[in-house]
Enzyme design. Structure first.
Site, PDB file in Angstrom:
ATOM      1  CG  HIS A 258      -0.188   0.201   2.706  1.00 28.08           C
ATOM      2  ND1 HIS A 258      -1.217   0.448   3.533  1.00 28.08           N
ATOM      3  CD2 HIS A 258       0.800   0.023   2.974  1.00 28.08           C
ATOM      4  CE1 HIS A 258      -0.270   0.355   4.640  1.00 28.08           C
ATOM      5  NE2 HIS A 258       0.755   0.432   4.317  1.00 28.08           N
ATOM      6  CG  ASP A 259       4.336   1.817   2.358  1.00 29.24           C
ATOM      7  OD1 ASP A 259       3.503   2.383   2.923  1.00 29.24           O
ATOM      8  OD2 ASP A 259       4.819   1.145   2.807  1.00 29.24           O
ATOM      9  CD  GLU A 287      -1.086  -3.825   1.871  1.00 30.52           C
ATOM     10  OE1 GLU A 287      -1.576  -2.950   2.514  1.00 30.52           O
ATOM     11  OE2 GLU A 287       0.187  -3.782   1.527  1.00 30.52           O
ATOM     12  CD  GLU A 318      -4.436   0.992   2.769  1.00 32.29           C
ATOM     13  OE1 GLU A 318      -4.583  -0.275   2.615  1.00 32.29           O
ATOM     14  OE2 GLU A 318      -3.462   1.712   3.217  1.00 32.29           O
TER      15      GLU A 318
END
Length: 352
Positions: A258-259, A287, A318
């Site tokens: 998600h980064d 996640e 996200e």
């Protein structure tokens, strides 16, 4: 009658708004007071004491000014973070609740380090430029605030890097416990597991302990791996996941992808595809999956995390299930399974 009902509903909504707006005017107060409680060690002191503590006992133990500590405790009791219990017929003490137990620094379910990270001046500064980020497609607010991206900043500031690792370890303990209890079959037949972006190794050490037949590889940036606590059964490898991932039966990600934006995720996942066996290898992703379960009490956390990604990373976000299917498909994975667990995250298994 219809007009009366409509007017009554509007009045109720307006009354609710009059109350709710104050939560936004002073919304920062809760996190500031909880941070104060962690820094003072209030929960730790009560836990060590083993029973409710009077204000006098707390002030002596914590070396605080009594009237000010009382005001802090009054606030925390109001929000049911701590509670009052009788100590004698004439006095009461402050006791822990399930919520304040999560503020104990080294508690089993502690989220103290996570709170300290997100409430630190370093992580708070970018939020003041969130509107500029929405208007501009360039760098994240973190870079104007600190002169570099979050990962470069962490590499040059060991204390902040340590705080990130400790914060991630808080969630690792919660998510991995939920994974082990809810979907242990995910690890059936896996003899070696590489934790990509494994941080200080908290998640992997829990998994290797639970599934002792697995050989674990904690893979992260060299400066992270260098200070990670060493655990038997785990190999520590420093490197760059955009260039190469150590070979294993399966690759594991917990709050890493998600980064990064879609193209970066695809690049990372392609490296994982090269690292796992073509016939039986898989990628295990832990996640958030947005909009997947409307009855999920933790759904709001995923939406908050999405805002965190916007504030703290260049292009992180996200994802919905559709978005996960896209990046995995583009990386060459043809089949996925998605399973909920008792945590913010879902389990996504992806096969070649």
């Amino acid at each position: 009658m219809g007009d009366i009902k409509v007017r009554g509903k509007k009045e109720d909504e307006d009354e609710k708004a009059e109350v709710d707006i104050w939560n936004y005017v002073f919304g920062y107060v809760k996190i500031a007071v909880v941070k104060c409680a962690i820094e003072l060690g209030i929960a730790d002191a009560i836990d060590k004491h083993g029973s409710p503590m009077t204000l006098s006992q707390l002030t002596t133990t914590l070396k605080c000014e009594p009237p000010r500590l009382y005001r802090i405790m009054r606030f925390l009791v109001h929000y049911q973070i701590f509670k009052e219990e009788p100590v004698t017929q004439d006095s009461f003490g402050f006791a822990l609740t399930p919520l304040s137990r999560r503020l104990i620094r080294h508690g089993e379910r502690s989220m103290a380090a996570f709170i300290l990270l997100e409430s630190s001046p370093v992580m708070l500064a970018p939020w003041h430029s969130l509107s500029a980020r929405v208007l501009d497609s360039g760098n994240s607010p973190f870079e104007p605030a600190h002169g570099k991206d979050v990962w470069s900043y962490a590499e040059e500031n060991p204390r902040h890097s340590k705080l990130i690792d400790e914060a991630m370890a808080c969630d690792d303990r919660v998510a991995v416990r939920a994974l082990i209890e809810g979907c242990p079959q995910v690890f059936d037949g896996i003899k070696s597991l590489v934790d990509v972006g494994g941080g200080n190794g908290t998640a992997l050490s829990m998994l290797v302990k639970e599934f002792p037949w697995m050989h674990g590889i904690n893979f992260d940036l060299p400066h992270v791996v260098a200070v990670a606590p060493k655990v038997d059964g785990i190999e520590y490898v420093g490197g760059d996941m955009f260039e190469c991932v150590p070979k294993a039966d399966a690759a594991f990600f917990l709050w890493v992808l998600h980064d990064w934006d879609d193209e970066e995720c695809i690049q990372i996942l392609k490296k994982c595809r090269e690292a796992i066996p073509q016939d039986k290898g898989k990628v295990i992703i832990v996640e958030a999956v947005l909009e997947e379960d409307k009855n999920d009490k933790l759904e709001f956390v995923g939406l908050m995390l999405d805002m965190v990604m916007m504030a703290h990373t260049k292009k992180g976000k996200e994802r919905t299930l559709k978005e996960w299917k896209y990046v995995l498909g583009e990386a060459g994975f043809t089949r996925i399974n998605v399973k909920p667990i008792h945590a913010v995250q879902f389990i996504i298994e992806a096969y070649i």
